[in-house]
Design a protein around this motif. Structure first.
Motif: not given
Length: 112
Positions: A34-47
């Motif tokens: 997302l710029g400036n050291g910021v990120s969006l983590g998208v994680h796969k669904r788990t239990a």
């Protein structure tokens, strides 16, 4: 962090509709830059990780809301709120692949 039901579908949405660059990816998660050291983590669904639309709303500033919504619609993305003016901003709300609302905003004064 955002939990998704289909990692590939979410990758395509965030990379192709919102044009977010991928910082890192594996078979369980993707980090979008997302710029400036910021990120969006998208994680796969788990239990332990559940998809919960409505638990929050993402927001992104974009160059042109109307163009983005037109492209999103052509890609089959559900549109929760068509573009509208709010003060000096142009705003719309689209859906990510799991039903999370994503607000997109641009400066309405820049529109021609």
């Amino acid at each position: 962090m955002l939990v998704c039901s289909d990692l590939e579908r979410s990758r395509n949405f965030y990379a192709e509709v919102l044009n977010l660059p991928i910082r890192a990816a594996d078979d369980r998660s993707i980090d979008f830059d997302l710029g400036n050291g910021v990120s969006l983590g998208v994680h796969k669904r788990t239990a332990l990780l559940a998809v919960r639309p409505g638990s929050f709303q993402l927001g992104f500033s974009v160059e042109d809301v109307d163009t983005l919504v037109t492209r999103a619609r052509m890609l089959g993305v559900p549109i929760f709120q068509d573009p509208y003016d709010e003060g000096t901003a142009r705003v719309a709300i689209i859906s990510d692949p799991d039903g999370y609302p994503v607000q997109v905003v641009s400066d309405s004064e820049k529109r021609s």
